[in-house]
Design an enzyme around this catalytic site. Structure first.
Site, PDB file in Angstrom:
ATOM      1  N   PHE A 143      65.472  12.343 -20.559  1.00 16.94           N
ATOM      2  CA  PHE A 143      64.684  13.557 -20.873  1.00 16.94           C
ATOM      3  C   PHE A 143      63.168  13.343 -20.744  1.00 16.94           C
ATOM      4  CE2 PHE A 143      68.333  13.334 -23.910  1.00 16.94           C
ATOM      5  CZ  PHE A 143      69.182  14.164 -23.204  1.00 16.94           C
ATOM      6  N   SER A 144      62.751  12.308 -20.014  1.00 19.09           N
ATOM      7  CA  SER A 144      61.308  12.057 -19.900  1.00 19.09           C
ATOM      8  C   SER A 144      60.723  12.599 -18.598  1.00 19.09           C
ATOM      9  CB  SER A 144      61.026  10.549 -20.032  1.00 19.09           C
ATOM     10  OG  SER A 144      61.716   9.813 -19.038  1.00 19.09           O
ATOM     11  N   GLY A 145      61.543  13.259 -17.792  1.00 22.55           N
ATOM     12  CA  GLY A 145      61.006  13.871 -16.572  1.00 22.55           C
ATOM     13  C   GLY A 145      60.881  12.917 -15.399  1.00 22.55           C
TER      14      GLY A 145
ATOM     15  N   CYS B  72      61.710   9.222 -31.209  1.00 23.94           N
ATOM     16  CA  CYS B  72      60.546   8.353 -31.346  1.00 23.94           C
ATOM     17  C   CYS B  72      60.977   7.080 -32.078  1.00 23.94           C
ATOM     18  CB  CYS B  72      59.440   9.068 -32.122  1.00 23.94           C
ATOM     19  SG  CYS B  72      59.807   9.236 -33.880  1.00 23.94           S
TER      20      CYS B  72
ATOM     21  N   CYS C 158      60.722  15.101 -34.653  1.00 24.45           N
ATOM     22  CA  CYS C 158      59.329  15.288 -35.076  1.00 24.45           C
ATOM     23  C   CYS C 158      58.387  15.726 -33.955  1.00 24.45           C
ATOM     24  CB  CYS C 158      58.794  14.005 -35.715  1.00 24.45           C
ATOM     25  SG  CYS C 158      58.524  12.686 -34.517  1.00 24.45           S
TER      26      CYS C 158
ATOM     27  N   ASP D 169      66.718   7.166  -6.886  1.00 26.99           N
ATOM     28  CA  ASP D 169      66.877   7.928  -8.120  1.00 26.99           C
ATOM     29  C   ASP D 169      67.912   7.248  -9.019  1.00 26.99           C
ATOM     30  OD1 ASP D 169      66.528  10.347  -9.740  1.00 26.99           O
ATOM     31  OD2 ASP D 169      68.531  10.909  -9.081  1.00 26.99           O
ATOM     32  N   GLU D 170      67.670   7.215 -10.324  1.00 27.16           N
ATOM     33  CA  GLU D 170      68.605   6.621 -11.287  1.00 27.16           C
ATOM     34  C   GLU D 170      69.005   5.197 -10.868  1.00 27.16           C
ATOM     35  OE1 GLU D 170      69.222   7.948 -14.087  1.00 27.16           O
ATOM     36  OE2 GLU D 170      68.899  10.108 -13.874  1.00 27.16           O
TER      37      GLU D 170
ATOM     38  N   GLN E  92      69.070   2.440 -12.266  1.00 30.24           N
ATOM     39  CA  GLN E  92      69.835   1.552 -13.161  1.00 30.24           C
ATOM     40  C   GLN E  92      71.311   1.490 -12.793  1.00 30.24           C
ATOM     41  OE1 GLN E  92      68.664   4.525 -14.167  1.00 30.24           O
ATOM     42  NE2 GLN E  92      70.481   5.633 -14.829  1.00 30.24           N
TER      43      GLN E  92
HETATM   44 ZN   LIG Z   1      60.400  11.390 -34.356  1.00 33.52          ZN
END
Ligand SMILES: [Zn+2]
Length: 205
Positions: free
Chosen positions: A23-25, A195, A154, A94-95, A97
């Protein structure tokens, strides 16, 4: 005048890395660079892994549903063959891994022959460990872009992703953290970005 007038062979290419959690683009950034290269008339080969079930046969599909043409391959040998098949200026993976640690020498060979390579992929597992081969690529690249996602609790920068225990399927519970499996990607329903404060992989083991 070149620094070394004797150097008449094609100089080595450059390695660029796009790394981060889910989800980090990452795919969006890869697509942006590929689009720019295409506009510039650079001969580009885009490779995806055929395990990525988000991809249709000839495109990379990101979470936001934007497609670019790609060649889906299932193993290192096919990748090497495709990359050396024509005189590409840029090879975008791409991808990465999914191809495993054996991708490192293959990419090194592509670069040595003069093509630039962009390697994009997950650098962390869902239990928070380094996910090879991305950490190795990050160490040896000319340029590294480390992306973060957004913590779903958060809203701060998320460097991790973890599985959601409540929705864990029977099959996925048997996966190791580095499982080369389609369920490790694209699972908007199975994984969340976290996070450092809210990352708690121990809670789901
Ligand atoms: Zn957080």
């Amino acid at each position: 005048m070149p620094l070394n007038p004797v150097a008449s062979v094609r100089p080595a290419g450059r390695l660029e890395v796009i790394a981060g959690p889910m989800f980090s683009g990452k795919s969006e950034e890869l697509m942006r660079r590929v689009r720019r290269a295409t506009i510039a008339g650079i001969k580009v080969l885009v490779i995806s892994h055929s395990l990525d079930t988000r991809s249709e046969l000839s495109t990379i599909t990101s979470h936001i549903g934007v497609n670019i043409p790609a060649v889906p391959l299932s193993d290192i040998d096919s990748l090497a063959e495709a990359a050396h098949g024509e005189d590409y200026d840029l090879v975008a993976i791409d991808e990465a891994q999914f191809f495993g640690p054996d991708l490192v020498p293959v990419v090194g060979d592509i670069i040595a022959r003069g093509a630039d390579v962009i390697v994009e992929g997950l650098c962390v597992t869902f239990d928070g460990g380094p996910f090879e081969p991305m950490p190795t690529f990050m160490a040896i690249a000319e340029d590294v872009l480390k992306l973060t996602a957004v913590c779903t609790i958060c809203g701060r920068d998320a460097v991790f992703h973890q599985r959601l225990p409540a929705r864990e399927s029977k099959e996925s519970s048997q996966l190791s953290a580095t499982a080369i499996d389609a369920s490790h990607i694209g699972g908007l329903e199975s994984y969340v970005a976290r996070c450092r404060t809210h990352f708690s992989p121990g809670a789901i083991k």
